[in-house]
Design a protein around this motif. Structure first.
Motif, mmCIF file in Angstrom:
data_model
loop_
_atom_site.group_PDB
_atom_site.id
_atom_site.type_symbol
_atom_site.label_atom_id
_atom_site.label_comp_id
_atom_site.label_asym_id
_atom_site.label_seq_id
_atom_site.Cartn_x
_atom_site.Cartn_y
_atom_site.Cartn_z
ATOM 1 N N UNK A 231 -2.621 3.614 -10.111
ATOM 2 C CA UNK A 231 -1.870 3.665 -8.851
ATOM 3 C C UNK A 231 -0.552 4.384 -9.081
ATOM 4 N N UNK A 232 -0.483 5.660 -8.698
ATOM 5 C CA UNK A 232 0.773 6.397 -8.893
ATOM 6 C C UNK A 232 1.910 5.810 -8.065
ATOM 7 N N UNK A 233 1.596 5.180 -6.946
ATOM 8 C CA UNK A 233 2.637 4.606 -6.095
ATOM 9 C C UNK A 233 3.160 3.309 -6.681
ATOM 10 N N UNK A 235 2.930 0.338 -5.377
ATOM 11 C CA UNK A 235 2.298 -0.842 -4.788
ATOM 12 C C UNK A 235 1.881 -1.812 -5.888
ATOM 13 N N UNK A 238 -4.185 -3.411 -4.697
ATOM 14 C CA UNK A 238 -4.982 -2.928 -3.580
ATOM 15 C C UNK A 238 -5.736 -4.102 -2.986
ATOM 16 N N UNK A 242 -10.770 -2.257 -0.774
ATOM 17 C CA UNK A 242 -10.415 -0.882 -1.140
ATOM 18 C C UNK A 242 -10.765 -0.646 -2.611
ATOM 19 N N UNK B 33 3.889 -12.479 1.508
ATOM 20 C CA UNK B 33 3.648 -11.231 0.807
ATOM 21 C C UNK B 33 4.313 -10.044 1.524
ATOM 22 N N UNK B 37 7.822 -8.073 0.591
ATOM 23 C CA UNK B 37 7.941 -6.618 0.408
ATOM 24 C C UNK B 37 9.097 -6.071 1.227
ATOM 25 N N UNK B 41 12.215 -4.199 -0.349
ATOM 26 C CA UNK B 41 12.365 -2.763 -0.112
ATOM 27 C C UNK B 41 13.552 -2.449 0.787
ATOM 28 N N UNK B 125 -4.308 -1.322 6.458
ATOM 29 C CA UNK B 125 -4.951 -1.126 5.161
ATOM 30 C C UNK B 125 -4.741 0.300 4.661
ATOM 31 N N UNK B 128 -1.177 0.731 3.354
ATOM 32 C CA UNK B 128 -1.048 0.076 2.048
ATOM 33 C C UNK B 128 -1.693 0.924 0.948
ATOM 34 N N UNK B 129 -2.860 1.486 1.244
ATOM 35 C CA UNK B 129 -3.583 2.267 0.247
ATOM 36 C C UNK B 129 -2.877 3.595 -0.015
ATOM 37 N N UNK B 131 0.272 4.051 0.085
ATOM 38 C CA UNK B 131 1.390 3.727 -0.801
ATOM 39 C C UNK B 131 0.924 3.626 -2.255
ATOM 40 N N UNK B 132 -0.200 2.937 -2.450
ATOM 41 C CA UNK B 132 -0.725 2.782 -3.816
ATOM 42 C C UNK B 132 -1.057 4.142 -4.416
ATOM 43 N N UNK B 133 -1.521 5.073 -3.575
ATOM 44 C CA UNK B 133 -1.886 6.403 -4.064
ATOM 45 C C UNK B 133 -0.655 7.281 -4.284
ATOM 46 N N UNK B 134 0.515 6.789 -3.917
ATOM 47 C CA UNK B 134 1.741 7.516 -4.193
ATOM 48 C C UNK B 134 2.252 8.385 -3.051
ATOM 49 N N UNK B 241 -11.000 2.937 7.235
ATOM 50 C CA UNK B 241 -10.104 2.585 6.123
ATOM 51 C C UNK B 241 -10.780 2.871 4.784
ATOM 52 N N UNK B 245 -9.545 5.559 1.990
ATOM 53 C CA UNK B 245 -9.377 5.138 0.604
ATOM 54 C C UNK B 245 -10.054 6.132 -0.341
#
Lengths: 263, 263
Positions: A231-233, A235, A238, A242, B33, B37, B41, B125, B128-129, B131-134, B241, B245
């Motif tokens: 996960x580059x981000x 977060x 997941x 997902x 949760x 965040x 943030x 979703x 959120x995803x 964000x995880x992917x950057x 979603x 992803x």
């Protein structure tokens, strides 16, 4: 035209509880999309169909064998049955597919194991995605959600009538039995730590890939290798559906890469 | 200890409607949760915090600047405010992040465009995803769900306070503006037809990838190339979603492949 009896109504009401579903062995499929899938895939399982007057029925609901099992209700009568707003005018009540016996062999090149995934929406989405990826079965450990509640059926678009949902006990018991069936590698996905799943060459080679629910993750399992979804981000994690999608479609990508598809 | 006023209560009630949210410019973040965040943030955006007595507060809720903004309520008082069962004893009411002006440059190597994605759970979703992917931003066309309702915030685990949600009008207007900002390739995902996205080398090169809602798919767009997510199974389509992803994490996979990460 067939008429709905008090017995039917009592049955429908009983299906709103876990106990009632267990006792009857039936499930409840609300909506045109998932109901349509059920009628297309397994019309042999159907007990009866409830249709709100004026609903445009899909072709698959017009099969000869369903004629005597289809009940048309007025809007009032229909709405009384369900207090969900999502109902689209067709409800299918059906038997569950036959359980696959524990001793049956495996159907796919690799196995997806969901460890105590309790959220119905996530479970349904994973079953639907597993079907799209071409899996014929998935495995749930003890403590996972019931795959045949109407919420799971809706989230899965009825895919549990195409993909077998198997259960072999706790995670440890499941692993033991899968090993006996020829599974050689066990992988456990974690939010951090472990090898990138994109770099794990054996990921789909007679392997089981274990995903846990978000809160707690999958249980520890002796001999399992941790793999991580990079996960580059920033977060934290997941959603489990997902993560499962990424696992399932990395398999599809490798299959696509090796296939002789035309561009 | 600060005391909750009638004004606070009226404000909270007004936030349950779209109109009320629009008027106040505030949003409502229910749960440990996603609330956590938000506090981590963007605590600068917080208007006030409601806490059910006895709730174990996360560290991020104990910041000095939040002291005067934190209200402790009895179980009864707290429950009266919300009639959701999912509440976990902490609710954060906050301003929305600043809108990014249309003329601002792009922040990422490629752009994800959601065309009229209306389902709050799917939208959350995807954020959120992303964000995880950057990704630092995503784009919604006119007719998409509001990204700051509590359902979207919950599904996103509060990721809309980390990823900017931008809007540039209809799909056509969005494409035009993205083109002005240097986007060279437009890809539209379809359930069938088009080149496999796994084989499209330019997928993330100054490109926009457009995903539509399940029902209707993305609108037609002149000059956009169709790409498909291959599905070996017999499923009709994927949840939007899940499609997002797959798009986002194919990017991560290529990044992982080219990076110098240690195994």
């Amino acid at each position: 035209m067939a008429l709905l009896t008090k017995k039917h109504l009592a049955l429908i009401r009983s299906l709103s509880t876990r106990h009632g579903r267990k006792e009857s062995g039936l499930c409840f499929c609300d909506g045109i999309r998932s109901g349509g899938e059920l009628l297309t895939l397994r019309s042999d399982l159907v007990e009866f169909l409830l249709v709100r007057e004026g609903t445009l029925l899909p072709e698959c609901a017009k099969q000869d064998q369903l004629k005597d099992k289809t009940f048309f209700l007025s809007g009032n009568e229909f709405d009384k049955i369900r207090n969900t707003v999502s109902s689209q005018g067709m409800i299918v009540v059906s038997r569950k597919p036959e359980m696959i016996p524990p001793e049956a062999p495996l159907a796919d090149p690799f196995v997806l194991v969901l460890d105590k995934v309790g959220d119905p929406g996530n479970l349904g989405t994973i079953i639907r995605t597993a079907r799209a990826a071409g899996l014929k079965e998935i495995f749930l450990t003890e403590g996972s959600a019931d795959a045949f509640t109407d919420k799971v059926i809706r989230s899965a678009s009825g895919a549990q009538f195409a993909v077998a949902v198997r259960s072999l006990g706790t995670l440890e018991e499941t692993a033991e039995r899968l090993h006996e069936k020829g599974i050689k590698h066990f992988f456990r996905t974690t939010p951090n730590g472990g090898k990138s799943l994109y770099r794990e060459k054996l990921l789909y080679e007679k392997s089981a890939i274990i995903l846990g629910s978000e809160g707690s993750g999958a249980d520890q399992l002796d001999g399992a290798l941790d793999v991580v979804i990079p996960m580059p981000g920033d977060a934290e994690s997941l959603n489990v559906a997902q993560a499962a999608t990424i696992v399932l479609f990395e398999y599809v990508r490798r299959w696509d890469e090796n296939s002789l598809f035309q561009d």
